[in-house]
Motif scaffolding. Structure first.
Motif, PDB file in Angstrom:
ATOM      1  N   ILE A   1       0.855  -1.185   0.000  1.00 54.61           N
ATOM      2  CA  ILE A   1       0.000   0.000   0.000  1.00 54.61           C
ATOM      3  C   ILE A   1       0.888   1.230   0.000  1.00 54.61           C
ATOM      4  O   ILE A   1       1.875   1.287   0.735  1.00 54.61           O
ATOM      5  N   PHE A   2       0.543   2.236  -0.814  1.00 56.83           N
ATOM      6  CA  PHE A   2       1.304   3.475  -0.837  1.00 56.83           C
ATOM      7  C   PHE A   2       1.169   4.136   0.532  1.00 56.83           C
ATOM      8  O   PHE A   2       0.059   4.253   1.066  1.00 56.83           O
ATOM      9  N   ALA A   3       2.282   4.556   1.094  1.00 56.67           N
ATOM     10  CA  ALA A   3       2.298   5.132   2.438  1.00 56.67           C
ATOM     11  C   ALA A   3       1.307   6.288   2.547  1.00 56.67           C
ATOM     12  O   ALA A   3       1.318   7.213   1.742  1.00 56.67           O
ATOM     13  N   GLY A   4       0.431   6.197   3.543  1.00 60.25           N
ATOM     14  CA  GLY A   4      -0.517   7.269   3.828  1.00 60.25           C
ATOM     15  C   GLY A   4      -1.642   7.412   2.826  1.00 60.25           C
ATOM     16  O   GLY A   4      -2.342   8.421   2.840  1.00 60.25           O
ATOM     17  N   GLN A   5      -1.829   6.412   1.969  1.00 60.33           N
ATOM     18  CA  GLN A   5      -2.872   6.515   0.946  1.00 60.33           C
ATOM     19  C   GLN A   5      -3.756   5.270   0.951  1.00 60.33           C
ATOM     20  O   GLN A   5      -3.424   4.260   1.547  1.00 60.33           O
ATOM     21  N   ARG A   6      -4.845   5.359   0.253  1.00 61.88           N
ATOM     22  CA  ARG A   6      -5.721   4.202   0.056  1.00 61.88           C
ATOM     23  C   ARG A   6      -5.544   3.690  -1.367  1.00 61.88           C
ATOM     24  O   ARG A   6      -6.487   3.478  -2.109  1.00 61.88           O
ATOM     25  N   VAL A   7      -4.279   3.517  -1.721  1.00 60.23           N
ATOM     26  CA  VAL A   7      -3.886   3.026  -3.042  1.00 60.23           C
ATOM     27  C   VAL A   7      -2.811   1.976  -2.824  1.00 60.23           C
ATOM     28  O   VAL A   7      -1.931   2.144  -1.984  1.00 60.23           O
ATOM     29  N   GLY A   8      -2.901   0.901  -3.567  1.00 57.25           N
ATOM     30  CA  GLY A   8      -1.881  -0.135  -3.485  1.00 57.25           C
ATOM     31  C   GLY A   8      -1.486  -0.598  -4.858  1.00 57.25           C
ATOM     32  O   GLY A   8      -2.186  -0.359  -5.842  1.00 57.25           O
ATOM     33  N   ALA A   9      -0.335  -1.248  -4.927  1.00 60.24           N
ATOM     34  CA  ALA A   9       0.150  -1.784  -6.200  1.00 60.24           C
ATOM     35  C   ALA A   9       0.859  -3.100  -5.929  1.00 60.24           C
ATOM     36  O   ALA A   9       1.445  -3.293  -4.866  1.00 60.24           O
ATOM     37  N   PHE A  10       0.773  -3.994  -6.913  1.00 64.60           N
ATOM     38  CA  PHE A  10       1.477  -5.262  -6.786  1.00 64.60           C
ATOM     39  C   PHE A  10       1.661  -5.878  -8.162  1.00 64.60           C
ATOM     40  O   PHE A  10       0.980  -5.514  -9.124  1.00 64.60           O
ATOM     41  N   PHE A  11       2.636  -6.785  -8.242  1.00 62.29           N
ATOM     42  CA  PHE A  11       2.867  -7.553  -9.449  1.00 62.29           C
ATOM     43  C   PHE A  11       2.161  -8.889  -9.278  1.00 62.29           C
ATOM     44  O   PHE A  11       2.447  -9.636  -8.344  1.00 62.29           O
ATOM     45  N   LEU A  12       1.249  -9.155 -10.178  1.00 62.41           N
ATOM     46  CA  LEU A  12       0.432 -10.360 -10.136  1.00 62.41           C
ATOM     47  C   LEU A  12       0.886 -11.308 -11.235  1.00 62.41           C
ATOM     48  O   LEU A  12       1.038 -10.907 -12.392  1.00 62.41           O
ATOM     49  N   GLU A  13       1.128 -12.544 -10.875  1.00 63.01           N
ATOM     50  CA  GLU A  13       1.506 -13.591 -11.829  1.00 63.01           C
ATOM     51  C   GLU A  13       0.232 -14.315 -12.245  1.00 63.01           C
ATOM     52  O   GLU A  13      -0.505 -14.830 -11.399  1.00 63.01           O
ATOM     53  N   ALA A  14      -0.055 -14.328 -13.555  1.00 65.49           N
ATOM     54  CA  ALA A  14      -1.256 -14.996 -14.060  1.00 65.49           C
ATOM     55  C   ALA A  14      -1.006 -15.453 -15.490  1.00 65.49           C
ATOM     56  O   ALA A  14      -0.144 -14.911 -16.184  1.00 65.49           O
ATOM     57  N   GLU A  15      -1.765 -16.438 -15.924  1.00 60.64           N
ATOM     58  CA  GLU A  15      -1.627 -16.963 -17.281  1.00 60.64           C
ATOM     59  C   GLU A  15      -2.275 -16.055 -18.321  1.00 60.64           C
ATOM     60  O   GLU A  15      -1.886 -16.067 -19.481  1.00 60.64           O
ATOM     61  N   SER A  16      -3.278 -15.282 -17.896  1.00 58.55           N
ATOM     62  CA  SER A  16      -4.031 -14.488 -18.872  1.00 58.55           C
ATOM     63  C   SER A  16      -4.749 -13.341 -18.170  1.00 58.55           C
ATOM     64  O   SER A  16      -4.852 -13.310 -16.938  1.00 58.55           O
ATOM     65  N   GLY A  17      -5.273 -12.446 -18.975  1.00 56.95           N
ATOM     66  CA  GLY A  17      -6.094 -11.377 -18.432  1.00 56.95           C
ATOM     67  C   GLY A  17      -7.340 -11.909 -17.755  1.00 56.95           C
ATOM     68  O   GLY A  17      -7.806 -11.347 -16.760  1.00 56.95           O
ATOM     69  N   GLU A  18      -7.876 -12.987 -18.287  1.00 51.84           N
ATOM     70  CA  GLU A  18      -9.055 -13.607 -17.680  1.00 51.84           C
ATOM     71  C   GLU A  18      -8.751 -14.084 -16.266  1.00 51.84           C
ATOM     72  O   GLU A  18      -9.555 -13.915 -15.350  1.00 51.84           O
TER      73      GLU A  18
END
Length: 112
Positions: A51-68
């Motif tokens: 989570i971005f410090a002091g914010q209600r926003v987060g980011a992460f790298f997700l491993e997946a086979e497809s957009g679905e």
């Protein structure tokens, strides 16, 4: 395949009375964050994030086979409807080097 996922909490404004906030946090926010933390600890689904410090926003790298699969994983999170999602497919550094090498070779062949 890796995807950069950025989630931004959608402010409900007056649609969510203040006395309902504890229920939202307990029923949706904490369980979703716990799921993301578990995915990261396993190192299979989430590679890194937070989570971005002091914010209600987060980011992460997700491993997946497809957009679905990304859609299925994100929609399984309890706060799926409370967050606006930005999903970007990532290209590896190695494959980018290979692409740029081909572009360079083509440019050099055309200049010869």
């Amino acid at each position: 395949m890796q995807f950069l996922v950025i989630g931004k909490y959608t402010e409900p404004g007056t649609l969510l009375p203040e006395d309902r906030m504890p229920t939202l946090i307990n029923d949706r926010v904490l369980p979703a964050l716990e799921t993301l933390a578990q995915w990261e600890e396993k190192g299979e689904t989430v590679k890194a994030g937070g989570i971005f410090a002091g914010q209600r926003v987060g980011a992460f790298f997700l491993e997946a086979e497809s957009g679905e699969e990304v859609g299925q994983l994100l929609s399984s999170l309890p706060f799926w409807h409370d967050v606006t999602w930005d999903v970007t497919p990532m290209q590896s550094f190695r494959s980018t080097i290979e692409r740029e090498t081909r572009v360079l070779e083509q440019a050099q062949a055309g200049a010869a």
